[in-house]
Design a protein around this motif. Structure first.
Motif, PDB file in Angstrom:
ATOM      1  N   GLN A  96       0.828  -1.199   0.000  1.00  6.77           N
ATOM      2  CA  GLN A  96       0.000   0.000   0.000  1.00  6.77           C
ATOM      3  C   GLN A  96       0.870   1.260   0.000  1.00  6.77           C
ATOM      4  O   GLN A  96       1.922   1.313   0.635  1.00  6.77           O
ATOM      5  CB  GLN A  96      -0.910   0.006   1.229  1.00  6.77           C
ATOM      6  CG  GLN A  96      -1.965  -1.087   1.187  1.00  6.77           C
ATOM      7  CD  GLN A  96      -2.896  -0.916  -0.004  1.00  6.77           C
ATOM      8  OE1 GLN A  96      -3.473   0.141  -0.200  1.00  6.77           O
ATOM      9  NE2 GLN A  96      -3.049  -1.969  -0.793  1.00  6.77           N
ATOM     10  N   HIS A  97       0.425   2.255  -0.740  1.00  5.55           N
ATOM     11  CA  HIS A  97       1.182   3.492  -0.867  1.00  5.55           C
ATOM     12  C   HIS A  97       0.412   4.652  -0.238  1.00  5.55           C
ATOM     13  O   HIS A  97      -0.801   4.610  -0.067  1.00  5.55           O
ATOM     14  CB  HIS A  97       1.446   3.801  -2.341  1.00  5.55           C
ATOM     15  CG  HIS A  97       0.174   3.857  -3.155  1.00  5.55           C
ATOM     16  ND1 HIS A  97      -0.689   4.929  -3.123  1.00  5.55           N
ATOM     17  CD2 HIS A  97      -0.375   2.962  -4.018  1.00  5.55           C
ATOM     18  CE1 HIS A  97      -1.709   4.696  -3.931  1.00  5.55           C
ATOM     19  NE2 HIS A  97      -1.553   3.514  -4.478  1.00  5.55           N
ATOM     20  N   ARG A  98       1.153   5.692   0.099  1.00  2.00           N
ATOM     21  CA  ARG A  98       0.533   6.910   0.593  1.00  2.00           C
ATOM     22  C   ARG A  98       0.114   7.778  -0.587  1.00  2.00           C
ATOM     23  O   ARG A  98       0.672   7.660  -1.682  1.00  2.00           O
ATOM     24  CB  ARG A  98       1.529   7.673   1.474  1.00  2.00           C
ATOM     25  CG  ARG A  98       1.928   6.959   2.755  1.00  2.00           C
ATOM     26  CD  ARG A  98       2.951   7.775   3.540  1.00  2.00           C
ATOM     27  NE  ARG A  98       4.236   7.858   2.843  1.00  2.00           N
ATOM     28  CZ  ARG A  98       4.660   8.931   2.181  1.00  2.00           C
ATOM     29  NH1 ARG A  98       3.904  10.020   2.112  1.00  2.00           N
ATOM     30  NH2 ARG A  98       5.845   8.931   1.598  1.00  2.00           N
ATOM     31  N   PRO A  99      -0.867   8.650  -0.396  1.00  2.00           N
ATOM     32  CA  PRO A  99      -1.241   9.574  -1.476  1.00  2.00           C
ATOM     33  C   PRO A  99      -0.066  10.477  -1.835  1.00  2.00           C
ATOM     34  O   PRO A  99       0.835  10.717  -1.023  1.00  2.00           O
ATOM     35  CB  PRO A  99      -2.400  10.387  -0.869  1.00  2.00           C
ATOM     36  CG  PRO A  99      -2.897   9.560   0.271  1.00  2.00           C
ATOM     37  CD  PRO A  99      -1.708   8.822   0.793  1.00  2.00           C
ATOM     38  N   ARG A 131       5.036   6.953  -7.617  1.00  2.00           N
ATOM     39  CA  ARG A 131       6.120   5.973  -7.709  1.00  2.00           C
ATOM     40  C   ARG A 131       5.556   4.554  -7.796  1.00  2.00           C
ATOM     41  O   ARG A 131       6.081   3.697  -8.510  1.00  2.00           O
ATOM     42  CB  ARG A 131       7.062   6.104  -6.509  1.00  2.00           C
ATOM     43  CG  ARG A 131       7.711   7.472  -6.400  1.00  2.00           C
ATOM     44  CD  ARG A 131       8.651   7.593  -5.202  1.00  2.00           C
ATOM     45  NE  ARG A 131      10.023   7.221  -5.559  1.00  2.00           N
ATOM     46  CZ  ARG A 131      10.578   6.052  -5.337  1.00  2.00           C
ATOM     47  NH1 ARG A 131       9.901   5.097  -4.721  1.00  2.00           N
ATOM     48  NH2 ARG A 131      11.817   5.804  -5.700  1.00  2.00           N
ATOM     49  N   SER A 132       4.473   4.296  -7.050  1.00  2.00           N
ATOM     50  CA  SER A 132       3.855   2.973  -7.089  1.00  2.00           C
ATOM     51  C   SER A 132       3.292   2.678  -8.477  1.00  2.00           C
ATOM     52  O   SER A 132       3.431   1.563  -8.999  1.00  2.00           O
ATOM     53  CB  SER A 132       2.742   2.890  -6.046  1.00  2.00           C
ATOM     54  OG  SER A 132       2.048   1.663  -6.138  1.00  2.00           O
ATOM     55  N   ARG A 168      -1.638  15.899  -8.227  1.00  2.00           N
ATOM     56  CA  ARG A 168      -2.337  16.981  -7.513  1.00  2.00           C
ATOM     57  C   ARG A 168      -2.274  16.757  -5.998  1.00  2.00           C
ATOM     58  O   ARG A 168      -2.086  17.696  -5.222  1.00  2.00           O
ATOM     59  CB  ARG A 168      -3.790  17.072  -7.975  1.00  2.00           C
ATOM     60  CG  ARG A 168      -3.951  17.561  -9.401  1.00  2.00           C
ATOM     61  CD  ARG A 168      -5.431  17.794  -9.740  1.00  2.00           C
ATOM     62  NE  ARG A 168      -5.598  18.085 -11.137  1.00  2.00           N
ATOM     63  CZ  ARG A 168      -5.380  19.261 -11.701  1.00  2.00           C
ATOM     64  NH1 ARG A 168      -4.976  20.277 -10.938  1.00  2.00           N
ATOM     65  NH2 ARG A 168      -5.554  19.449 -12.990  1.00  2.00           N
ATOM     66  N   ASP A 169      -2.462  15.496  -5.603  1.00  2.00           N
ATOM     67  CA  ASP A 169      -2.376  15.181  -4.174  1.00  2.00           C
ATOM     68  C   ASP A 169      -0.987  15.509  -3.639  1.00  2.00           C
ATOM     69  O   ASP A 169      -0.844  16.048  -2.523  1.00  2.00           O
ATOM     70  CB  ASP A 169      -2.680  13.704  -3.933  1.00  2.00           C
ATOM     71  CG  ASP A 169      -4.143  13.361  -4.199  1.00  2.00           C
ATOM     72  OD1 ASP A 169      -4.983  14.278  -4.223  1.00  2.00           O
ATOM     73  OD2 ASP A 169      -4.438  12.159  -4.397  1.00  2.00           O
ATOM     74  N   GLY A 170       0.049  15.170  -4.441  1.00  2.00           N
ATOM     75  CA  GLY A 170       1.420  15.453  -4.015  1.00  2.00           C
ATOM     76  C   GLY A 170       1.695  16.934  -3.885  1.00  2.00           C
ATOM     77  O   GLY A 170       2.407  17.372  -2.970  1.00  2.00           O
TER      78      GLY A 170
END
Length: 248
Positions: free
Chosen positions: A126-129, A135-136, A189-191
Motif C-alpha cells: 500500500q502506498h501513501r497519497p 512511484r507505485s 495533484r495530491d502530491g
C-alpha cells in the motif's frame, strides 16, 4: 374449320414449402444459451456443479481471454466473433450472444485490461497519497506476471489501431487513455497539496508525458525483447523524484 377453344390448364399447382418453425429463427440464441449451460471442456457433470451465474461468468471470462489472445497475435481488425467463440471452447455464436457485436466485445476487452492492471497495482504494498502513489504506479508498469505479455501486446496493438481512420476502437481506447492520465494526474495533484511535488508542475502535462514514456518503454521491450526492465524502472523512479519532488 373453327379452332377448338383452349382447355383450361390442368397442371398441378406448385407445392408450397412448409413454413419454418418460429423457433428456428432463434436457434443461434438457443445454441448460445446451451453453450453457457455446458462449457466445452467441463462436461455435463462438471457444469452441473456450477450455478447459472457461475456458468455465465465462466463463459464471459473464457471469451475475453480468447479475444485478448487473438488481438495480441493478429490485431482486432482481422479478429472475428466466430473465431473467438471457437478459441474459447464454445459455439461460434456465443460471443455475439453475450456482447452484441464486435465493438461491444472489444470495449469489454479494453476494460478488462484496465481492471487487470488495477489488480496488479493493488497487489503491491500500500502506498501513501501523493508522490508515493506516483512511484507505485510507475513500478506497476514493470510488473508482468504473464511471460508472454499478452495484455501488454493486445493493449499496444489496440492503441495503434485506435488512431486509424474510422476505427471502432477509438472511443474505447481514448477513454482508457483519458482515465489513465486522470488517475496519475490526481496523484500529482495530491502530491502538490501535500507539499511533496513542486507547485509549478502542471499535473495534466506531467501525467501525459510520464505515461507516454512508460508505454514507449514497454513497446521497445516487446520489439527488442532484451531490455533490462529492472534498470529502466529504477532510473524512471529516480527521474520522477528529481523532476517532480520538492527539493529538501
Amino acid at each position: 374449320m373453327p379452332s377448338k377453344a383452349s382447355s383450361p390448364s390442368t397442371a398441378p399447382a406448385p407445392r408450397k414449402r412448409p413454413a419454418r418453425k418460429a423457433a428456428a429463427a432463434s436457434a443461434p440464441a438457443v445454441d448460445a444459451a446451451m453453450d453457457e449451460e455446458v462449457p466445452a471442456d467441463e462436461g455435463v457433470e462438471g457444469a452441473a456443479r456450477l450455478t447459472q451465474a457461475e456458468r455465465r461468468a465462466l463463459a464471459e471470462r473464457r471469451i475475453l481471454d480468447a479475444a485478448l489472445e487473438l488481438v495480441a497475435r493478429r490485431g482486432s481488425v482481422r479478429m472475428t466473433l466466430a473465431e473467438v467463440g471457437e478459441a474459447a471452447g464454445y459455439s461460434r455464436g456465443l460471443p455475439a450472444h453475450r456482447f452484441g457485436n464486435k465493438a461491444g466485445l472489444l470495449q469489454r476487452v479494453v476494460l478488462n485490461i484496465g481492471a487487470r492492471f488495477e489488480a496488479r497495482r493493488l497487489a503491491l504494498p500500500q502506498h501513501r497519497p501523493g508522490l508515493d502513489a506516483v512511484r507505485s504506479l510507475v513500478s506497476t508498469y514493470f510488473v508482468r506476471d504473464d511471460t508472454r505479455w499478452i495484455e501488454t501486446r493486445a493493449l499496444l496493438v489496440m492503441m495503434t489501431e485506435g488512431f486509424m481512420e474510422d476505427s471502432e476502437l477509438n472511443p474505447y481506447i481514448g477513454e482508457y487513455i483519458r482515465s489513465s492520465i486522470s488517475r496519475l494526474e490526481q496523484h500529482i495533484r495530491d502530491g502538490i497539496a501535500l507539499g511533496e511535488i513542486r507547485a509549478d508542475i502542471d499535473p495534466t502535462t506531467a501525467a501525459t508525458l510520464l505515461l507516454g514514456a512508460l508505454r514507449g518503454v514497454l513497446h521497445q521491450r516487446l520489439v527488442l525483447g532484451d531490455l533490462r526492465l529492472d534498470r529502466v524502472r529504477d532510473l524512471a523512479l529516480q527521474m520522477v523524484d528529481r523532476t517532480l519532488a520538492v527539493e529538501d
